[in-house]
Design an enzyme around this catalytic site. Structure first.
Site, short mmCIF file in Angstrom:
data_model
loop_
_atom_site.label_atom_id
_atom_site.label_comp_id
_atom_site.label_asym_id
_atom_site.label_seq_id
_atom_site.Cartn_x
_atom_site.Cartn_y
_atom_site.Cartn_z
N ASP A 194 -2.45 10.51 -5.82
CA ASP A 194 -1.10 10.48 -6.17
C ASP A 194 -0.44 9.02 -5.90
OD1 ASP A 194 -1.04 10.16 -3.36
OD2 ASP A 194 0.05 12.09 -3.10
N GLY A 195 -1.29 8.05 -5.50
CA GLY A 195 -0.95 6.75 -5.52
C GLY A 195 0.11 6.61 -4.28
N LYS A 234 0.80 -1.12 -0.09
CA LYS A 234 0.06 0.20 -0.02
C LYS A 234 0.77 1.15 0.02
CE LYS A 234 -3.77 2.05 2.82
NZ LYS A 234 -4.74 1.40 3.98
N ARG A 274 1.08 -5.53 3.50
CA ARG A 274 -0.17 -6.21 4.45
C ARG A 274 -0.03 -7.52 4.00
NH1 ARG A 274 -5.45 -2.61 3.98
NH2 ARG A 274 -5.57 -3.33 1.93
N ARG A 295 -13.57 -8.47 -1.28
CA ARG A 295 -14.56 -7.52 -0.64
C ARG A 295 -16.01 -7.52 -1.15
NH1 ARG A 295 -10.60 -2.97 -0.30
NH2 ARG A 295 -8.50 -3.81 -0.84
N ASP A 323 -16.44 -1.26 0.05
CA ASP A 323 -14.98 -1.87 -0.42
C ASP A 323 -14.03 -2.11 0.57
OD1 ASP A 323 -15.44 1.26 -0.15
OD2 ASP A 323 -13.28 1.43 -0.45
N ASN A 324 -14.57 -1.58 1.67
CA ASN A 324 -13.54 -1.89 3.16
C ASN A 324 -14.24 -3.12 4.01
OD1 ASN A 324 -11.96 -0.07 2.54
ND2 ASN A 324 -12.83 1.59 3.67
N ASP A 342 -8.46 -2.16 6.16
CA ASP A 342 -8.32 -0.56 6.24
C ASP A 342 -8.53 0.32 7.37
OD1 ASP A 342 -8.07 1.37 4.59
OD2 ASP A 342 -9.09 0.63 2.84
#
Ligand code: AMP
Ligand code: MG
Length: 485
Positions: A125-126, A113, A176, A183, A252-253, A262
């Site tokens: 910005d990733g 991540k 992670r 998900r 999504d979490n 998350d």
């Protein structure tokens, strides 16, 4: 030649689920440095911690080198964020490096991540920064020590690059480990594709990976939904029993495996109040502490929708069957919570003639504005004959003495067993803040100390007194957490 790291990859997601990812590689980090490594988890994964600390190991962990057998991809998913649907989220700043087969033969996702922009980055910005990545590492490992299903933290690395947030900050990558990154949002995304075979493959894949027993049932998709409902009911009950607030329960979490994922804006509650919200963007309190069970049912209904065609070819019948499973959530949650609450009170079960005993204790906590963690912990001291702490925390609440009489007449026993379920050390917001502030200024000592304390949350140590204390008042009010850091 450097020592082999030892990961054995077997990338089933890539093999079976094209349409749900983009092959991608990480942005090169200019001067990577290992900040923390979880040696124990590295060993579980079959890796040699020494090799991971070497320059070649650091290059793998930060994403600069792709280890043999890995096939990095950015995973696609959708999600309801605060109730609004986003059809294409996906790993905007993350990569699934591959699936490692661990020393017990279990399949574990290895995930980076903060590893740079991907095709799902949208306007982001990733990147990620050091403080929040250390925070995720600390929080998830604390949850693991509290015996709560969670994704795990293998490592945090500084990239050597700076990242613009409100100020310039050191860039970081968090490594992670998860039993999978499937998900609710993965199913939502698959169901929106023109090719219906993707959703069918995803369902088969997920059942094989997480629910192999349901494949033999009369309606596997329904039995699968039931298993996820059960896993989430059990998970959220565990959160509620330690005062954990996830903070961003978007679909999504929410994992299919039942692991907490998350750790952006999460935090532990100090004084008990079900309305507690820490996240700076949760203005409506959608994800408040006390709302977590009902939000989970809503999220699970979003999983049920794409499953309907697999549950029954007759849509009305499918809805009826899925609804029955979803309606079982409150009962399942309550059963888990009540079981856990009884153990926290030192009882084998809540007495049938005093069913509100645990809820009424929470009522006292709320009235007195008492610290959640310490109040439960002080019950064991009271049972050992020292009622002072319990009284100091709660006797301002009307009905305190009457409640203690009810509790005692329910027959609590075994103070040591109570200590083994009522943690003394949790990642209190003021302690986490203090440790992260020092870490971002280059002093890792407070972070390491706090990490070590949180590894044994149930065992009292006289040298750790200050880690058990509530936040000073000036800290407690107005504490805020942030997403997308
Ligand atoms: P989260 O709030 O961390 O669950 O993220 C929600 C979505 O935003 C996911 O699709 C993330 O990949 C994406 N995202 C969060 N931060 C960034 C970032 N800095 N750059 C690109 N995508 C991001
Ligand atoms: Mg997320």
């Amino acid at each position: 030649m450097s020592a082999p790291i030892g990961f054995t990859f077997d990338n089933s997601f890539v093999r079976d689920l094209d349409g749900l990812y983009e092959a991608w590689t990480a942005t090169t980090a200019s001067a990577p440095e290992l900040v923390v490594l979880n040696d124990e988890l590295a060993c579980e994964l079959g890796a040699d911690p020494g090799a991971l600390r070497s320059p070649a190991g650091v290059d793998v962990l930060v994403g600069n080198a792709v280890p043999e057998g890995a096939e990095p991809v950015a995973q696609a998913y959708a999600g309801h964020q605060f109730g609004g649907y986003s059809p294409r989220l996906g790993d905007g700043r993350a990569l699934l490096l591959g699936e490692v087969v661990d020393v017990d033969g279990a399949r574990r996702d290895l995930h980076l991540k903060g590893s740079g922009r991907t095709p799902f980055a949208r306007s982001g910005d990733g990147l990620a920064v050091l403080g929040p990545m250390l925070r995720e590492f600390l929080m998830c490992e604390a949850m693991h020590a509290l015996r709560i299903p969670t994704t795990r933290g293998l490592a945090v690395l500084a990239t050597g690059d700076t990242v613009l947030r409100e100020t310039l900050q050191p860039g970081a990558v968090f490594v992670r480990v998860a039993s999978s990154h499937l998900r609710v949002g993965t199913f939502q995304y698959a169901s929106s594709l023109d090719d219906p075979s993707v959703l069918a493959r995803l369902l088969d894949y997920t059942i094989a990976r997480h629910a192999p027993a349901v494949a033999r049932s009369e309606a596997p998709a329904l039995a699968f939904l039931e298993q996820v409902v059960d896993a989430q009911a059990s998970l959220v009950a565990k959160w509620m029993l330690v005062g954990f607030i996830h903070g961003v329960m978007n679909t999504d979490n929410v994992t299919i495996s039942g692991e907490t994922i998350d750790y952006g804006p999460c935090a532990f509650m100090d004084t008990y109040d079900p309305a507690t919200v820490f996240s700076s963007i949760d203005h409506g309190g959608r994800y408040a502490f006390g709302s977590q069970p009902k939000i989970t049912v809503w999220n699970l209904a979003r999983l049920a929708e794409p499953l309907l065609p697999f549950i029954d070819p007759d849509r009305d019948r499918a809805i009826e069957r899925a609804t029955t499973v979803l309606e079982a959530f409150p009962g399942r949650f309550l059963a888990r919570w009540t079981e856990g609450a009884a153990a926290k009170l030192g009882l084998s079960a809540i007495p049938v003639d005093d069913v509100n005993l645990a809820e009424d204790f929470l009522g006292l906590l709320q009235q007195a504005g008492a610290d959640f963690t310490l109040s439960f912990r002080s019950l064991a001291s009271a049972l050992r004959g020292d009622e002072a702490q319990l009284r100091a925390l709660l006797d301002s609440a009307a009905g305190f003495d009457a409640w203690v009489r009810r509790w005692r007449s329910a027959g609590p026993s075994d103070a040591d067993a109570m200590d083994s379920v009522n943690p003394l050390y949790i990642p209190r917001n003021h302690l986490v803040d203090e440790a992260l502030r020092a870490a971002t200024e280059g002093d890792l000592e407070p972070f390491s100390t706090l990490f070590n304390v949180l590894q044994s949350p149930f065992v009292e140590r006289s040298s750790c007194d200050r880690f058990a204390l509530p936040a000073p008042d000036e800290f407690a009010c107005g504490f805020r957490t942030y997403c997308g850091t």
